[in-house]
Each structure stands twice: as structure tokens, then as C-alpha cells.
Design an enzyme around this catalytic site. Structure first.
Site, PDB file in Angstrom:
ATOM      1  N   ASP A 233       0.846  -1.183   0.000  1.00 13.73           N
ATOM      2  CA  ASP A 233       0.000   0.000   0.000  1.00 13.73           C
ATOM      3  C   ASP A 233       0.894   1.250   0.000  1.00 13.73           C
ATOM      4  O   ASP A 233       1.802   1.347  -0.813  1.00 13.73           O
ATOM      5  CB  ASP A 233      -0.965  -0.046   1.198  1.00 13.73           C
ATOM      6  CG  ASP A 233      -2.072   0.985   1.123  1.00 13.73           C
ATOM      7  OD1 ASP A 233      -3.046   0.754   0.383  1.00 13.73           O
ATOM      8  OD2 ASP A 233      -1.958   2.028   1.788  1.00 13.73           O
ATOM      9  N   TYR A 379      -3.149  11.002   2.018  1.00 16.70           N
ATOM     10  CA  TYR A 379      -3.798  10.989   0.702  1.00 16.70           C
ATOM     11  C   TYR A 379      -3.795  12.382   0.085  1.00 16.70           C
ATOM     12  O   TYR A 379      -3.503  12.550  -1.101  1.00 16.70           O
ATOM     13  CB  TYR A 379      -5.231  10.467   0.826  1.00 16.70           C
ATOM     14  CG  TYR A 379      -5.328   8.977   1.027  1.00 16.70           C
ATOM     15  CD1 TYR A 379      -5.651   8.136  -0.034  1.00 16.70           C
ATOM     16  CD2 TYR A 379      -5.103   8.403   2.272  1.00 16.70           C
ATOM     17  CE1 TYR A 379      -5.744   6.768   0.144  1.00 16.70           C
ATOM     18  CE2 TYR A 379      -5.178   7.033   2.459  1.00 16.70           C
ATOM     19  CZ  TYR A 379      -5.503   6.220   1.387  1.00 16.70           C
ATOM     20  OH  TYR A 379      -5.571   4.857   1.565  1.00 16.70           O
ATOM     21  N   HIS A 437      -5.146  -7.387  -0.790  1.00 16.48           N
ATOM     22  CA  HIS A 437      -4.369  -6.170  -0.531  1.00 16.48           C
ATOM     23  C   HIS A 437      -3.569  -6.243   0.767  1.00 16.48           C
ATOM     24  O   HIS A 437      -2.473  -5.691   0.861  1.00 16.48           O
ATOM     25  CB  HIS A 437      -5.320  -4.974  -0.489  1.00 16.48           C
ATOM     26  CG  HIS A 437      -4.624  -3.650  -0.525  1.00 16.48           C
ATOM     27  ND1 HIS A 437      -3.769  -3.281  -1.533  1.00 16.48           N
ATOM     28  CD2 HIS A 437      -4.659  -2.595   0.339  1.00 16.48           C
ATOM     29  CE1 HIS A 437      -3.302  -2.062  -1.304  1.00 16.48           C
ATOM     30  NE2 HIS A 437      -3.817  -1.628  -0.172  1.00 16.48           N
TER      31      HIS A 437
END
Length: 461
Positions: A233, A379, A437
Site C-alpha cells: 500500500d 492521501y 491487498h
């Protein structure tokens, strides 16, 4: 030749020349930028900042009042709307029937054993803190038993909404004696800045590139000038940046979920989509194509990403101190990002891949540290123009040995042809039909063996 034909030939020639020139520009490597290695990210202007170079032991210790408050919050369950008829699944988001079951487990079975089982479990490995560039950075540090084997430092980096808890099952595989290898690992597992017990930046601009600098400085503080790195990630992005910017420090990088953001990689992927079997082994084509399915999934599952990339403080304020909302928001990712088919299941398939104890351990880290807002700010920083176009990472060659572990149900998949435009020394690319993931938490033995295979290829004892 008519005048119209001459103009057409001239136009085609000009377009071809322009296209070739653009291609040459995209494939011309850029130099590694000069990075500021002592940039201050703590509160204030840092004018009087004196870095504490000590390493401090740290212990997770949560007072009884905090646990009692959480118990009361879980008891005062708000009204949860029933799922729509004929939609008792995760397709509209977290199934509230399943959420009630998890809250019940959290309150009745998990929290009563917090002090005697879960907190000691989280403390099973040595924890430390170090001050790096104005930030208190938390990390786990596990040294192997003394012996004759070569010891290799290995930095493990998590992403969102994960934490150091993702690595608890792989740590003993890496550090305990084994007949499988002539070397062993000394493992360092930090909480990324703004995650868990690591302090978040007080200033704008703290994206993946800046985190890579902090992680490199942390390893130097611990005493390692050369080391391997694994990440998934956001950890995969930071791992890439560390290998690209600090090739003298990084011995090799191993990633779960590899990607390249850039024009050339996009072009290569589009070209390969026309005849996938020319670029990818036939049995692996479904990992990447058809692109239509991939883009549909992006539209279905990236709403949270857009929100966190634009208004992280808004959603953070809604979730902080709100255990029910936090559980739904975070655990949904552990469902849909582990296997998209789990969306159609009433229970979200969570316990097909993880134990509830493990999921709640990770959730507790976010709740107890109030780190949901600071973790989501990554983000906004990473998707800013400042970060996306700083140095055009795709065009800066990553020259260190690299390995990519590709799990069938992971969110991001990139064909090797596209990867090699940036990773110039991609020595390993393996596909695994099981896993999503959060692979290091879901299938730790698979990730361990893949790391081992990679290190054996590149390490010269």
C-alpha cells in the site's frame, strides 16, 4: 501527388515526429533530485529545535478509564439502518447486521480480555520511539538470536488502514532461526508518521517523498547504513522512493502490490490490453485485464480515496472518537480489498481471511491513538500537484534490486513491461492466486517465502 495528399503526408509526418519526440522525452531518465534530509516537520518554526538523538523504550499501556469509556460507547449503540431487502450484503457498504455482530464481539469478548491478552500481545515485541526531524517516531525492533548467520536489516512498512499489527505473524518467520537460509533478519517495523503512536506532521507538504526521508533517517539513527525494505500500500510507494532516492542505503526492495504512476506506464498498459497474451502469460492475464473491469472497480471502491485526498479532516472529524463509525469505515476495506467477491456476502468474508482479534487489534490502534485524521492526510499530500509532479518519479530510474509479489485479489496490478520502465533492476515478479491487498496479514508465510527467495537472489554473503 495532389496538394491535399501532400498536406496529409506532411501532417502525418509532423504527428509522427511529435509523437517520437514525446516518446523520447518520456523515456529520457531524470536525475535523482537533491533532497533536504533535515527538514523540520514538528510544530512551530523549529528555530530552537534540538533533535533528541536518544532511542527510548516504549510500552503500550492503556488505562482502565479509556477501556471503560469504549465499552460504554459500544453499549450505547446508535440506530443502525437495516440493510435493504434483497441486499443483505456489503454492496451498499458495511452490512449493519454484521456490524452489530462485530460490535457485540468487541464489547463482550474482546475488550474483557484486553488487559490480560490483547495489550500483552501487542507488547510481545520490543517497542521504541525516536525523534526524527521534529517528529516522535514509534517502531518495533526485533533482533534475532546471536549466532553465526549473517544478519540483514529489514525495514517493513505498512499502509492505510493498516498498522504495525499487519506484521505480527511474519516477524517470527523472519527473525527466528531457520534451516531454510544462511542468513537471518533484524526487523524494524515503524508506524508511519501520523499513524498509530508516530507523531503526524504539523505542516503542509508531508507526503510519501518526505516520509521516505524520515524512514531513511530512522534507519541511520538505529545504526543501519544499508538495509532491505518491504512495503505494501503506501508502504510500497515509500519503499520505491527509498530505493530511487537512496540507492546507497537500500540493498533491495520487496513490494506487495507494485505500481508506477505516469504517462509511459499508462501507455504501455493500454497497448498491452489490445493483445494481453503477447505481454503476459496467459494464466496471468486475469490479474490485469480486461481494463474495463479494473476501471469499474476503481469507480466502485475509490470513493474513500477521493474523500481523503480532498477533505481528510472532514471525514477524520466524523470518525475520531467514534468506534462504531470507525469500525464500519476501516473494516469495510479489509473486506472489499481482500477479495472483491466478498462484497456479495452478508458477513463480508472478513473471517475467511482474518481473525476478529487481529482486525480489532488494528482498529484499536487507530481508536486509542486518535490517528485517523493524521493518517488520512497522507492521501491529500500524495495526490497534490506538488507531490505527483515533484521529480516525476516514473522517469527517475530505480536501480536497486526489486521484487514484486502480485496477489490475485489485490487492488493494484501493473504488468512487468510497465514496471521495468521505472524499476530497471526488477529481478523477481511472482503471481499468487490466493491473497489480497493485506497479504502480509492474510498469508504471511507466502510473503515470507517470497521475501526469502528475493534476498537469496541478490544478497552476496
Amino acid at each position: 501527388m495532389g496538394l491535399g495528399t501532400q498536406f496529409l503526408c506532411l501532417f502525418v509526418g509532423c504527428v509522427s515526429l511529435a509523437g517520437y519526440s514525446y516518446y523520447r522525452e518520456l523515456t529520457t531518465p531524470l536525475p535523482v533530485p537533491t533532497l533536504q534530509l533535515d527538514e523540520y516537520w514538528g510544530p512551530g518554526d523549529g528555530a530552537t529545535y534540538q533533535e533528541d538523538t536518544s532511542i527510548r523504550s516504549f510500552n503500550i499501556s492503556i488505562d482502565t478509564r479509556t477501556i471503560q469509556k469504549l465499552l460504554q460507547q459500544l453499549k450505547d449503540l446508535p440506530h443502525l439502518e437495516q440493510p435493504l431487502e434483497n441486499a443483505d450484503s456489503f454492496e451498499y457498504g458495511f452490512n449493519t447486521n454484521r456490524l452489530r455482530e462485530i460490535v457485540h464481539f468487541w464489547r463482550k469478548r474482546y475488550l474483557p480480555k484486553w488487559a490480560i491478552e490483547r495489550e500483552p500481545y501487542l507488547n510481545r515485541y520490543p517497542h521504541y520511539k525516536a525523534q526524527i526531524q521534529g517528529l516522535d517516531i514509534h517502531y518495533i525492533h526485533v533482533r534475532p538470536e546471536a549466532g553465526k548467520r549473517t544478519v540483514l536489516p529489514l525495514l517493513l512498512l505498512h499502509g492505510w488502514p493498516g498498522s504495525v499489527r499487519e506484521f505480527y505473524d511474519i516477524i517470527p518467520l523472519l527473525t527466528e532461526p531457520s534451516t531454510e537460509r544462511e542468513f537471518t533478519f533484524e526487523v524494524i517495523v515503524p508506524s508511519l508518521p501520523g499513524f498509530g503512536w508516530s507523531q503526524g506532521s504539523a505542516k503542509v507538504g508531508f507526503g510519501g517523498q518526505k516520509m521516505a526521508v524520515v524512514m531513511r533517517n530512522l534507519m541511520e539513527r538505529i545504526g543501519h547504513k544499508r538495509f532491505f525494505v518491504h512495503g505494501g500500500d503506501w508502504g510500497a510507494l515509500i519503499t520505491d522512493m527509498m530505493g530511487t532516492y537512496f540507492p546507497d542505503s537500500v540493498m533491495g526492495i520487496h513490494q506487495s502490490g507494485c505500481g508506477v504512476i505516469g504517462t509511459l506506464a499508462t501507455w504501455k498498459t493500454m497497448i498491452a490490453s489490445v493483445a494481453p497474451s503477447l505481454f503476459v502469460e496467459k494464466r496471468h492475464v486475469p490479474y490485469y485485464f480486461p481494463l474495463g473491469s479494473y476501471f469499474r472497480e476503481i469507480l466502485l471502491e475509490s470513493g474513500y480515496m477521493h474523500l481523503q485526498a480532498t477533505k481528510p479532516d472532514t471525514i477524520g472529524t466524523a470518525l475520531i472518537g467514534n468506534p462504531i463509525g470507525l469500525a464500519a469505515y476501516i473494516l469495510e476495506k479489509f473486506s472489499t480489498q481482500t477479495d472483491r467477491a466478498f462484497r456479495k456476502l452478508p458477513d463480508g468474508g472478513l473471517e475467511r481471511a482474518f481473525s476478529l482479534d487481529a482486525l480489532l487489534d488494528n482498529l484499536m490502534i487507530y481508536y486509542l491513538t486518535d490517528s485517523i485524521t493524521t493518517s488520512q492526510r497522507l492521501y491529500a499530500e500524495a495526490f497534490s500537484k506538488r507531490e505527483l509532479f515533484a521529480g516525476e518519479l516514473e522517469r527517475i530510474p530505480n536501480l536497486v534490486p526489486a521484487a514484486c509479489a502480485k496477489f490475485r485479489h489485490d487492488v493494484l496490478q501493473t504488468i512487468d513491461w510497465a514496471l521495468r520502465g521505472h524499476y530497471h533492476n526488477l529481478v523477481q515478479s511472482n503471481h499468487f492466486d490466493d491473497g489480497g491487498h493485506f497479504s502480509v496479514m492474510q498469508v504471511p508465510k507466502v510473503v515470507y517465502r517470497d521475501i526469502l527467495e528475493f534476498v537469496e537472489k541478490v544478497f552476496e554473503g
